[in-house]
Design a protein around this motif. Structure first.
Motif, PDB file in Angstrom:
ATOM      1  N   LEU A  24      25.857 -27.712  35.722  1.00 35.89           N
ATOM      2  CA  LEU A  24      25.602 -27.561  34.295  1.00 35.89           C
ATOM      3  C   LEU A  24      26.702 -26.744  33.622  1.00 35.89           C
ATOM      4  O   LEU A  24      27.007 -26.943  32.445  1.00 35.89           O
ATOM      5  N   HIS A  26      29.799 -26.763  34.688  1.00 36.60           N
ATOM      6  CA  HIS A  26      31.063 -27.451  34.974  1.00 36.60           C
ATOM      7  C   HIS A  26      31.936 -26.659  35.942  1.00 36.60           C
ATOM      8  O   HIS A  26      33.151 -26.551  35.765  1.00 36.60           O
ATOM      9  N   SER A 144      23.859 -33.121  30.144  1.00 31.75           N
ATOM     10  CA  SER A 144      25.151 -32.579  30.567  1.00 31.75           C
ATOM     11  C   SER A 144      25.461 -32.912  32.023  1.00 31.75           C
ATOM     12  O   SER A 144      26.624 -32.900  32.434  1.00 31.75           O
ATOM     13  N   GLN A 147      27.660 -36.170  32.494  1.00 32.22           N
ATOM     14  CA  GLN A 147      28.971 -36.179  31.869  1.00 32.22           C
ATOM     15  C   GLN A 147      30.068 -35.971  32.899  1.00 32.22           C
ATOM     16  O   GLN A 147      29.826 -35.450  33.983  1.00 32.22           O
ATOM     17  N   ARG A 183      32.498 -33.228  23.974  1.00 29.68           N
ATOM     18  CA  ARG A 183      32.903 -31.899  23.558  1.00 29.68           C
ATOM     19  C   ARG A 183      34.270 -31.553  24.141  1.00 29.68           C
ATOM     20  O   ARG A 183      34.616 -31.996  25.223  1.00 29.68           O
ATOM     21  N   ARG A 185      36.255 -28.942  25.944  1.00 24.67           N
ATOM     22  CA  ARG A 185      35.985 -27.771  26.764  1.00 24.67           C
ATOM     23  C   ARG A 185      37.204 -26.871  26.923  1.00 24.67           C
ATOM     24  O   ARG A 185      37.073 -25.679  27.171  1.00 24.67           O
ATOM     25  N   SER A 204      34.589 -33.318  27.738  1.00 21.45           N
ATOM     26  CA  SER A 204      33.372 -33.589  28.498  1.00 21.45           C
ATOM     27  C   SER A 204      32.729 -34.819  27.877  1.00 21.45           C
ATOM     28  O   SER A 204      32.208 -34.765  26.760  1.00 21.45           O
TER      29      SER A 204
END
Length: 232
Positions: A24, A26, A144, A147, A183, A185, A204
């Motif tokens: 979650l 990343h 998420s 992704q 998004r 990141r 992402s």
């Protein structure tokens, strides 16, 4: 026997929880790697504890039957380290493979010590951890988890509207598919010698979105000269 198998199952579950938290956020340590490490560590611990009760005798009750096996785990760790690679964009790969190498050494120790059922049960758990649970968690878990990271490198003409361009990238990519949540990141800006500007992004993006879609959408943005897109 039931208690030992339950320990392995609980270790798998706890590794799953840790993996979800890391994914979650990343982080490189994901679902598969966390579960493999937890299960393998549990098995090696079980073998070490139970081997003392199985092989110790009243005359030699201070023996350590797993002393040599412990060196196997340490030695195989060097092999696992050899498959961990750090690519450009600070992407780390090979963690799951390294964990599987280490887990394989634990399986060999378990079989060598005569823990056949536990070793077989661990193989089943490992296959579930690698092939089944990650896909299941992605389907029922937060969006998420579904992704992936996409690295984008752009060369742009000199302009004073960089913030608007970044907002345009988010807006255009989000319009690629209805309901997609893309998004930015990571962002890095760099001036080139010829006066142009280089922009490096880590996006992402949803797994189902094609990398080519992101490429062509960014290519159409004003002031963009070249685009390099890579699926991490």
């Amino acid at each position: 026997m039931t208690e030992l198998l339950m320990k392995l199952s609980i270790a798998l579950f706890f590794g799953l929880l840790i993996g979800i938290d890391r994914q979650l956020k990343h982080k490189p340590l994901g679902l598969k790697t966390s579960m493999v490490i937890c299960v393998a560590s549990c098995l090696v611990t079980i073998v070490s504890v139970e081997s003392f009760h199985r092989f110790a005798t009243p005359m030699f009750n201070n023996m350590d039957p797993m002393r040599l096996a412990a060196q196997i785990v340490s030695g195989v760790g060097f092999l696992g380290a050899g498959v961990i690679l750090r690519k450009r964009n600070d992407v780390i790969s090979g963690l799951t493979t390294a964990a599987m190498i280490w887990a394989a050494s634990g399986l060999g120790i378990a079989v060598g010590a005569g823990f056949y059922i536990e070793a077989g049960y661990m193989v089943v758990l490992l296959m579930l951890a690698i092939n089944v649970f990650p896909q299941l968690v992605k389907k029922v878990g937060p969006s998420s988890l579904r992704q992936r990271d996409v690295a984008v490198k752009m060369v742009m003409e000199p302009n004073m509207r960089m913030t608007e361009l970044i907002q345009s990238i988010e807006r255009k990519t989000s319009m690629a598919k209805k309901g997609s949540d893309i998004r930015i990141r990571h962002l890095k800006l760099k001036d080139l010698e010829n006066g142009n500007q280089q922009v490096e992004l880590i996006l992402s993006a949803p797994e189902k979105q094609y990398t080519t879609e992101i490429y062509y959408l960014i290519k159409k943005i004003d002031h963009v000269l070249t685009v390099d897109v890579e699926h991490l």
